[in-house]
Motif scaffolding. Structure first.
Motif, PDB file in Angstrom:
ATOM      1  N   ASN A 143       4.316 -46.574   4.537  1.00  0.00           N
ATOM      2  CA  ASN A 143       4.634 -46.773   3.113  1.00  0.00           C
ATOM      3  C   ASN A 143       6.109 -47.120   2.922  1.00  0.00           C
ATOM      4  N   MET A 144       6.974 -46.495   3.713  1.00  0.00           N
ATOM      5  CA  MET A 144       8.404 -46.798   3.606  1.00  0.00           C
ATOM      6  C   MET A 144       8.692 -48.218   4.103  1.00  0.00           C
ATOM      7  N   ARG A 145       7.966 -48.664   5.104  1.00  0.00           N
ATOM      8  CA  ARG A 145       8.171 -50.027   5.622  1.00  0.00           C
ATOM      9  C   ARG A 145       7.806 -51.080   4.581  1.00  0.00           C
ATOM     10  N   ILE A 159      10.236 -42.203  -4.385  1.00  0.00           N
ATOM     11  CA  ILE A 159       9.555 -42.126  -3.091  1.00  0.00           C
ATOM     12  C   ILE A 159      10.573 -41.995  -1.959  1.00  0.00           C
ATOM     13  N   ALA A 160      11.670 -42.741  -2.062  1.00  0.00           N
ATOM     14  CA  ALA A 160      12.703 -42.677  -1.022  1.00  0.00           C
ATOM     15  C   ALA A 160      13.341 -41.295  -0.964  1.00  0.00           C
ATOM     16  N   MET A 164      13.398 -38.632   2.099  1.00  0.00           N
ATOM     17  CA  MET A 164      14.636 -38.085   2.659  1.00  0.00           C
ATOM     18  C   MET A 164      14.641 -36.558   2.619  1.00  0.00           C
ATOM     19  N   ASP A 165      14.098 -35.976   1.548  1.00  0.00           N
ATOM     20  CA  ASP A 165      14.153 -34.524   1.370  1.00  0.00           C
ATOM     21  C   ASP A 165      13.072 -33.776   2.131  1.00  0.00           C
ATOM     22  N   THR A 185      16.645 -44.310   7.533  1.00  0.00           N
ATOM     23  CA  THR A 185      17.268 -45.621   7.338  1.00  0.00           C
ATOM     24  C   THR A 185      16.627 -46.366   6.170  1.00  0.00           C
ATOM     25  N   LEU A 186      15.283 -46.359   6.112  1.00  0.00           N
ATOM     26  CA  LEU A 186      14.583 -47.058   5.035  1.00  0.00           C
ATOM     27  C   LEU A 186      14.838 -46.395   3.680  1.00  0.00           C
ATOM     28  N   ALA A 187      14.861 -45.055   3.649  1.00  0.00           N
ATOM     29  CA  ALA A 187      15.130 -44.347   2.395  1.00  0.00           C
ATOM     30  C   ALA A 187      16.568 -44.591   1.946  1.00  0.00           C
TER      31      ALA A 187
END
Length: 697
Positions: A143-145, A159-160, A164-165, A185-187
Motif C-alpha cells: 500500500n505504501m508503494r 496513512i503515512a 511511521m508510528d 522512507t516511503l512514509a
C-alpha cells in the motif's frame, strides 16, 4: 502482476510439499470476488493481494500464509463472509484472514478511535498467530508503494503517519529491517516531502562526486580481511533518507556536518570470525569513541545480533560497519518471519515479550487515545540495556526510569515499588537509567502506584498500569464520597427510608447498580432533587427541576480520601487541614475543594452545586503555599530553611519569584500537618530578622 502459475512455482521452489490446490483455489476465488474493482492507480484491485502474496514468497512463508495474503481483502471489500472462507479453505486460513481484516464497518466518532479499534483486533489476532502480522506488514508495504496514486493529500499523510508510528516499528520489533526501512522512507516522502527531496538530491550529488567510492571502500575491507584469512562477504550502501534526516534532527546538524552516511555490512562464517574481523578493522582504522555496540553478547529484544562500529576511513571519512555471521544475517533480514511455524513440532510459541506487553496494554487502555499512545511507546526504537542484580537483561527506551524497569520485570513489582538502587546507590524513582545500569527495585506490599509516576514513566506498559490503578482508585473513592453525599441527602427527606427505597430508586433512575449511583451522585450526573424524588416520590413538592433542597445538616467528611483522586484541592487558595472548606460539584467532574473565604468562589461557584465539607479525623499532611521575602544578605536563605527544619516541615517546591539589590522573593510549597502548624511556621518566619515578609498565598 504475478500470474497464477508463477506464484505457485515460487512457493513450490522453496516448499515442495506445499498444497498447490489450496493456492490455486485461493487465486481463482480472490480474482472472482474482487471482480471489476479498481485501485486508485487504475489497476485491477486483484493485483494488490497477489503482489502482497509475492512479497511473502520472498520470505519463504508457508502455503496457508500465502493463501491468506491472496484472500486478505475479500471479507472487507467483497460480500464474502468468514464462514465461506472457512468452508472452502479451512479453519486456519479463515482465522488468519479474519485477523488481518480491518474493522471497516465500525461506528466510531473519531479517526483515532477507528485506528485504535483496528489495532485492538489486529493485536489480539497477532498474539494468536504471528503470521497475521507478517501478512499485515506485507499488505502495508505494498500500500505504501502505491500511496502516491491517492489524490487526497490528507489521506496520504494519515496513512503515512500510521505507517511511521505503528507498522514500521512493528517491523523493526520482529527484525524485518528491510520492511522497516522501506516503509519509513516511503512514509517520510509523504510526511516531509521537502526534506525528502532535499536529502535525495544531495545523495545524488554525492554519488556523482564520489563515483564508485562505496565500491572501493567495500573492496578494501574485503581485501584486508581476506589477507588475514577470513572469508567474508562485504556490501555497502548509503543510509536511507529518513535515517539521515532523523540523525540531522537529533544532533541538530546540517547534511554537510553529517559524516557517517555510508554503512557497510561484513558477513562472516561464524561468531568467532565476527570478533576477529572487528579486531582486524580496529587495528587498521581508528574507531569513533562511543559508537561501538555489541548486539551479539546482548542481542536486541527481537533477537537481532550483530557488531556495530564506526571507523574513520582514509583520515576524514566516518563509516559505519556492521559485522555478523550468515545465521545472524538471515535473522536480521527475515526476523521473526524465519520462524513462522512457531507452533509446529511442539516448539514454544515464540511470542516475544513485547507482544505480551502490548496485550497487557490492550487490556488496560481506557480509550482509543491511550491505546495508540501506549502502543507507540511500547514500540519505541531507541533502546538501552539494564540489568537486575541477578544479571537478567531488560531493554527499555531511552529516558526510562526505575519505575519503567520495575514494570518491565513484572506488573506486581511495579505496583509495589517504593525505591530503587542503581549500581548500588539509592536514587530517586525519576532518575533516568543509563546503558548498562544494574537496577535493584525496593518494594513493599503496602505500596500502591502513585499518580505522580505518570510525570516520568515513559514505557507504555508502565503508564498503562499506573493509569489503570488510578482509574480504579478514583472510582472507589468517588463511590465512597458519593455514599457520604447520599447519606446526607437522605437526612433531608421528610421520613426515614425503607429497605426497598434504594432498589426502587435505581429502577426509577434507570441506573444499573448501587455503585454506579454513588459515582453519579459524586459527579453530579443526577441532581439532589432528582435523587430525592426517586427515593421518595413527592418529597420535593413534585417540582423536581425547580425545587430547592433545604440546607445541609452537617458537613461531609473527606477523611480517608486522596487529594487528586476523589477530589482536587483548589490551586487558588491551597486549603490546609484545619481550614473551613467547601466543595464545588460540577457535572462529570471531581469535587473541587476551596477555603470558605476563597475569593474565586464568588466568580467560579455560580454554575456549581455547593456542599459543606470537613477534613475529619487524622489524615496525611497538606500542602501550603507561602510567599516569603528575605533580605539580600548571606545566610538569609539558610535562616528560612532552618525555621522549616525546626518545625519539621518539608519543602516540596521552592521557586525564586523576584530578585533585586535589597530583597529576594520566594514562592514555597510546604508540607504541613494542619493550619495550626502552618500558623506557627509563619509566626516564626515573621519574627526572624532576615525575613522581611511571610504570607500564605
Amino acid at each position: 502482476m504475478l500470474r497464477q502459475y508463477e506464484l505457485v512455482d515460487r512457493v513450490l521452489s522453496y516448499d515442495p510439499d506445499a498444497d498447490e490446490a489450496l493456492l490455486n483455489r485461493a487465486y481463482v476465488f480472490s480474482m472472482q470476488r474482487h471482480g471489476t474493482q479498481k485501485r486508485a492507480s487504475g489497476d485491477p484491485y486483484f493485483s494488490h493481494p497477489i503482489e502482497v502474496a509475492g512479497i511473502l514468497t520472498d520470505l519463504k512463508l508457508d502455503d496457508e500464509t500465502i493463501a491468506t495474503a491472496i484472500l486478505h481483502d475479500t471479507i472487507e471489500d467483497t460480500l464474502t463472509t468468514r464462514e465461506e472462507i472457512e468452508k472452502i479453505f479451512g479453519d486456519n486460513v479463515s482465522r488468519l484472514v479474519d485477523g488481518v481484516t480491518k474493522l471497516s464497518k465500525i461506528e466510531a466518532q473519531t479517526e483515532s478511535q477507528r485506528a485504535a479499534e483496528n489495532l485492538r483486533k489486529f493485536l489480539l489476532a497477532m498474539s494468536d498467530d504471528i503470521r497475521v502480522l507478517l501478512v499485515k506488514l506485507a499488505d502495508r508495504l505494498h500500500n505504501m508503494r502505491t500511496l502516491h496514486f491517492i489524490k487526497n493529500e490528507e489521506k496520504r499523510r494519515r496513512i503515512a503517519k500510521e505507517t511511521m508510528d505503528i507498522y514500521a516499528p512493528l517491523a523493526e520489533r520482529i527484525g524485518m529491517y528491510e520492511f522497516m526501512r522501506e516503509m519509513q522512507t516511503l512514509a517520510f516522502q509523504h510526511l516531509e516531502p521537502e526534506a525528502y527531496a532535499s536529502i535525495t538530491k544531495r545523495l545524488e550529488q554525492l554519488q556523482g562526486d564520489g563515483g564508485d567510492r562505496i565500491a572501493k571502500i567495500g573492496s578494501g575491507l574485503k581485501l584486508l580481511l581476506s589477507r588475514a584469512g577470513l572469508e567474508v562477504e562485504v556490501s555497502g550502501r548509503e543510509k536511507h533518507p529518513y535515517s539521515i534526516w532523523r540523525k540531522m534532527a537529533e544532533r541538530h546538524i546540517s547534511f554537510e556536518q553529517l559524516s557517517d552516511i555510508m554503512a557497510f555490512r561484513v558477513i562472516t562464517e561464524d561468531t568467532d570470525a565476527c570478533y576477529r574481523a572487528l579486531g582486524i578493522i580496529h587495528q587498521r582504522w581508528p574507531m569513533v569513541p562511543g559508537r561501538f555496540k555489541d548486539f551479539i553478547s546482548t542481542p536486541k529484544r527481537n533477537g537481532y545480533k550483530s557488531l556495530h562500529t564506526t571507523i574513520i576511513h582514509a583520515g576524514d571519512t566516518r563509516i559505519e560497519v556492521q559485522i555478523r555471521s550468515k545465521a545472524m544475517h538471515a535473522q536480521a533480514e527475515f526476523g521473526l518471519a524465519a520462524h513462522w511455524a512457531y507452533k509446529q513440532k511442539g516448539q514454544s510459541d515464540g511470542q516475544a515479550g513485547w507482544i505480551r506487553d502490548l496485550l497487557e496494554i490492550l487490556e488496560t487502555a481506557d480509550n482509543a487515545e491511550e491505546l495508540l499512545e501506549h502502543t507507540r511507546m511500547a514500540m519505541y526504537q531507541d533502546r538501552i540495556f539494564a540489568f537486575t542484580p541477578k544479571g537478567e537483561l531488560y531493554q527499555l527506551p531511552k529516558g526510562a526510569t526505575p519505575v519503567d524497569f520495575a514494570y518491565a520485570v513484572h506488573t506486581d513489582l511495579g505496583d509495589q515499588t517504593v525505591g530503587a538502587k542503581v549500581n548500588g546507590r539509592v536514587v530517586p524513582l525519576r532518575t533516568q537509567l543509563q546503558n548498562g545500569d544494574q537496577v535493584q527495585i525496593l518494594k513493599s506490599k503496602g505500596q500502591e502506584p502513585q499518580p505522580g509516576w505518570l510525570n516520568y514513566a515513559v514505557t507504555g506498559k508502565a503508564r498503562a498500569a499506573i493509569r489503570r490503578y488510578v482509574r480504579q482508585k478514583e472510582r472507589e473513592e468517588t463511590i465512597a464520597l458519593g455514599r457520604k453525599i447520599y447519606d446526607e441527602i437522605a437526612l433531608r427527606l421528610p421520613a426515614q427510608l425503607g429497605t426497598e427505597a434504594l432498589g426502587n430508586a435505581l429502577k426509577r433512575l434507570r441506573i444499573a447498580d448501587e455503585a454506579t449511583l454513588m459515582e453519579s451522585i459524586a459527579r453530579q450526573r443526577i441532581s439532589d432533587t432528582e435523587l430525592m424524588e426517586a427515593l421518595m416520590p413527592g418529597s420535593t413538592g413534585g417540582d423536581v427541576a425547580g425545587a430547592h433542597a433545604p440546607a445541609q445538616r452537617e458537613a461531609i467528611s473527606i477523611k480517608g480520601l486522596t487529594p487528586g483522586v476523589a477530589f482536587n484541592l483548589a490551586e487558588c487558595c491551597h486549603p490546609v487541614r484545619g481550614d473551613r472548606i467547601v466543595g464545588l460539584r460540577r457535572p462529570n467532574e471531581g469535587i473541587e475543594v476551596h477555603t470558605i473565604d476563597c475569593e474565586t468562589l464568588s466568580d467560579g461557584g455560580a454554575d456549581a452545586d455547593w456542599i459543606d465539607l470537613a477534613w475529619g479525623g487524622k489524615a496525611d499532611s497538606s500542602t501550603a503555599r507561602l510567599n516569603i521575602v528575605v533580605k539580600n544578605e548571606p545566610g538569609a536563605l539558610a535562616v528560612m530553611a532552618g525555621i522549616f527544619g525546626t518545625h519539621k516541615a518539608n519543602i516540596l517546591n521552592l521557586r525564586l519569584e523576584n530578585r533585586d539589590s535589597s530583597f529576594h522573593s520566594f514562592m514555597v510549597d510546604l508540607e504541613v500537618k494542619d493550619v495550626h502548624h502552618l500558623m506557627r511556621i509563619l509566626a516564626a518566619l515573621r519574627a526572624a530578622d532576615a525575613v522581611s515578609r511571610a504570607e500564605r498565598v
